[in-house]
Design an enzyme around this catalytic site. Structure first.
Site, PDB file in Angstrom:
ATOM      1  N   GLU B  58       0.811  -1.217   0.000  1.00 35.03           N
ATOM      2  CA  GLU B  58       0.000   0.000   0.000  1.00 35.03           C
ATOM      3  C   GLU B  58       0.845   1.267   0.000  1.00 35.03           C
ATOM      4  O   GLU B  58       0.447   2.294  -0.551  1.00 35.03           O
ATOM      5  CB  GLU B  58      -0.938   0.006   1.223  1.00 35.03           C
ATOM      6  N   PHE B  83      -5.693  -0.047   5.762  1.00 34.34           N
ATOM      7  CA  PHE B  83      -4.385   0.011   5.085  1.00 34.34           C
ATOM      8  C   PHE B  83      -4.226   1.273   4.244  1.00 34.34           C
ATOM      9  O   PHE B  83      -3.117   1.690   3.946  1.00 34.34           O
ATOM     10  CB  PHE B  83      -4.207  -1.211   4.179  1.00 34.34           C
TER      11      PHE B  83
END
Lengths: 316, 343
Positions: B58, B83
């Site tokens: 991410e 995330f």
């Protein structure tokens, strides 16, 4: 420029780096001095498509700095190349300046990205590399670049910019060596390799120091070439103070297809100033004690080469 | 406002992406290997050249998006809210927000909607994380239609925009054809006694509570299962309220689908009128909608306020509906909070 002229230019840039750091009263000396030759080769070596008069031209090669803390050398190289006035260099780190302590996206011509938090510029670089390739694909498919369908122009920073890419620009991203301790760097490396970004080149300032000491002591990076090779890169190891080697690497890079290239530029941190060379304590401070700046500037008139003091094997 | 149509906000997002793909070549979609969860697979199939799989990374995804946006693309980066913007917050801060780049951050499975996955995957802090960043716009669509409209609006409006999505199917009650107006809160029901400020799918619960309040205390009868729970609740004194609120309560319901920039004018105006505010969100009561509303009211119109939401704790595994009851975010809980604030 001839090799001798490049060396002279690098020395001028180093002297400006010292002046900027002293004027600011803070900043990072070692890496800025150590990378002066590589920056000079990139901006003055004639290997890249760069036009200071048209800094955001769509067809320019993109130069990205991920280890933003060595921005003094970036700013100095840009100013010497004519992106903005050299007088502005002494505004570095001061209020109302375009030259922030760590680079800020397009705050001045030539400053392609925000960086400083390590690892982030590496991801930005792979994003830019993906973007320019996609834009070129669009041109090939008959679109007038991104503006082809909707006539939108999100980042029209220059009135002179071409509308679309005519060739695939190169993307050069500088990193530090300790930056490879950041997980994000390896995430980006995997991505570059997966997508065969062969127009993307990383140049790492392999100077073996970081703010708290030697890299191999704080968190060993070696065998770095093998690691990057395993991640899918073609790795070149060069003397980062030898203009012929830097120039050759930038040429050789073009012959590598379907693989990104990682150039390990072995440098001497603090290069050109004897009392700073290879000393980790000069990573993040300027020469502020009495006489240091004068001594540094005087010394920089002497050209030095990468001798036997190669920092790969540090000694206590 | 009754709705029998149940759809997830993430599906509204997915539908809008395909619409954008057809008309806007600048739009690119990135996934960190949660394509199916974030409903980007239709876009991926139809526009494979503008779909980027970054793997489970991410932070890298946020940085790549910064690079794409710097070159004129409009990247949508998608993952679970925990995330994105959780894991990659600092990348969003420095590479995207500081540079004011045109990146759309999509946080899915937010709130308790990711029930069985447990606390690790329940994004209950994302509004706070996104809201605190300069240059960021924060959108929380209330239903499928609004999620679709918010996505279209995000592509049209420059700059970093966070859109919060949910996993569960929830009632569809917003009009499909109303364009999303960033920065504008919508008064769904006018009232004079209390203002209920809500965001996300819980807006529908707020409406149910407001309708029940029209019958005063007896309105509880219409809210299934509430009376039983009420008797069991040691925090709620049945007798002290029964006399007070036998008469109807008129609740104003505001859907605050833009948390930032907050529609201060609409909220303050309503608070001045009613003199009492209840905030409702599937998020920690600190830092999110409740926090934002408390900030502006304390400055411009200090009135009694009660915040419905996650009370500074982590969730646990369970069905989303069960968890909303466990952590007191149902229409019944909103009803109860209104009674407390009008005491």
């Amino acid at each position: 420029m001839t090799l001798e002229e490049l060396q002279d230019k690098a020395n001028e840039i180093r002297q400006d780096v010292i002046k900027m750091l002293v004027s600011a009263g803070s900043g990072h000396s070692a890496g800025s001095l150590g990378m002066a030759d590589v920056f000079t080769a990139v901006y003055f070596g004639g290997k890249l498509n760069l036009d200071p008069k048209n800094p955001w031209d769509e067809n320019r090669d993109r130069i990205i700095l991920s280890n933003g803390h060595i921005c003094p050398v970036w700013y100095a190289a840009l100013a010497h190349a004519g992106y903005f006035p050299k007088e502005e260099l002494l505004t570095f780190r001061k209020i109302n300046s375009r030259l922030q302590g760590h680079p800020h996206f397009r705050s001045a011509p030539g400053i392609e990205n925000t960086s400083g938090p390590l690892g982030q510029g590496v991801s930005t670089a792979v994003g830019v590399a993906m973007a320019v390739r996609k834009k070129q694909e669009m041109v090939k498919n008959g679109y007038n670049g991104l503006n082809g369908q909707k006539e939108k122009n999100l980042y029209s920073h220059s009135n002179h910019s071409s509308h679309s890419l005519v060739h695939l620009p190169r993307v050069i991203c500088f990193t530090s060596d300790a930056e490879l301790q950041e997980g994000q760097t390896w995430e980006a490396a995997m991505f570059a390799s997966k997508n065969n970004l062969d127009h993307l080149t990383f140049i790492t300032d392999r100077n073996h120091i970081q703010i708290g000491g030697f890299t191999e002591e704080i968190m060993p990076l070696e065998p770095l070439a093998e690691k990057l090779g395993a991640f899918g890169f073609h790795v070149l190891s060069i003397n980062g103070h030898n203009f012929q080697e830097i120039s050759n690497a930038l040429d050789f890079d073009l012959s590598i297809h379907r693989k990104p290239v990682w150039i390990m530029a072995n440098t001497i941190p603090g290069k050109g100033v004897a009392f700073m060379e290879n000393m980790p304590n000069w990573h993040g401070i300027p020469p502020m004690e009495k006489g240091q700046a004068v001594e540094a500037l005087a010394e920089l008139n002497r050209l030095r080469t990468l001798g036997e003091g190669f920092p790969g094997i540090y000694e206590k | 406002m009754k709705s029998n149509d149940m759809k997830a906000t993430r599906d509204g997002f997915g539908e809008a992406l395909v619409e954008l793909g057809k008309t806007d070549r600048q739009v690119v979609v990135l996934t960190a290997d949660l394509g199916e969860s974030l409903k980007v697979t239709d876009f991926a199939k139809q526009f494979p050249d503008r779909f980027i799989q970054v793997g489970v990374a991410e932070q890298n995804m946020a940085g790549i998006a910064a690079g794409l946006a710097a070159e004129g693309f409009i990247p949508f980066i998608t993952s679970f809210a925990v995330f994105n913007p959780g894991r990659n917050w600092e990348q969003i801060r420095a590479s995207i927000c500081y540079a004011n780049l045109n990146v759309k951050i999509i946080g899915g499975h937010s709130g308790l909607s990711n029930g069985p996955d447990g606390a690790t995957h329940q994004g209950l802090e994302d509004i706070a994380l996104a809201r605190v960043l300069p240059n960021m716009t924060v959108l929380v669509p209330a239903d499928y239609n609004q999620a679709r409209a918010a996505t279209l609006a995000a592509a049209e409006n420059k700059g970093p925009i966070y859109i919060r999505l949910t996993r569960e199917k929830t009632p569809v009650f917003c009009h499909r054809d109303i364009p999303f107006r960033i920065g504008k809160a919508e008064i769904l029901k006018e009232g004079t006694d209390v203002t209920i400020v809500a965001c996300g799918p819980l807006v529908y619960e707020a409406i149910k509570a407001a309708e029940a309040l029209q019958n005063g205390y007896n309105g509880l009868n219409g809210l299934n299962g509430y009376k039983d729970k009420l008797r069991a609740s040691s925090h709620f004194d049945h007798s002290s309220h029964s006399n007070h609120f036998s008469s109807p309560l008129s609740a104003e319901v505001i859907n605050v689908s833009t948390i930032k920039p907050l529609d201060v004018q609409t909220i303050v105006k309503s608070a001045r009128k009613t003199g009492r505010v209840v905030t409702v969100e599937e998020h920690q009561i600190t830092g999110g909608l409740g926090g934002a509303v408390a900030e502006v009211l304390s400055e411009f119109c200090p009135v009694p306020i009660k915040r419905v939401g996650m009370k500074d704790c982590f969730g646990e595994s369970g069905e989303a509906g069960e968890l909303l009851e466990r952590y007191e975010m149902t229409a019944e809980n909103i009803f109860k909070s209104v009674l407390e604030v009008v005491k």
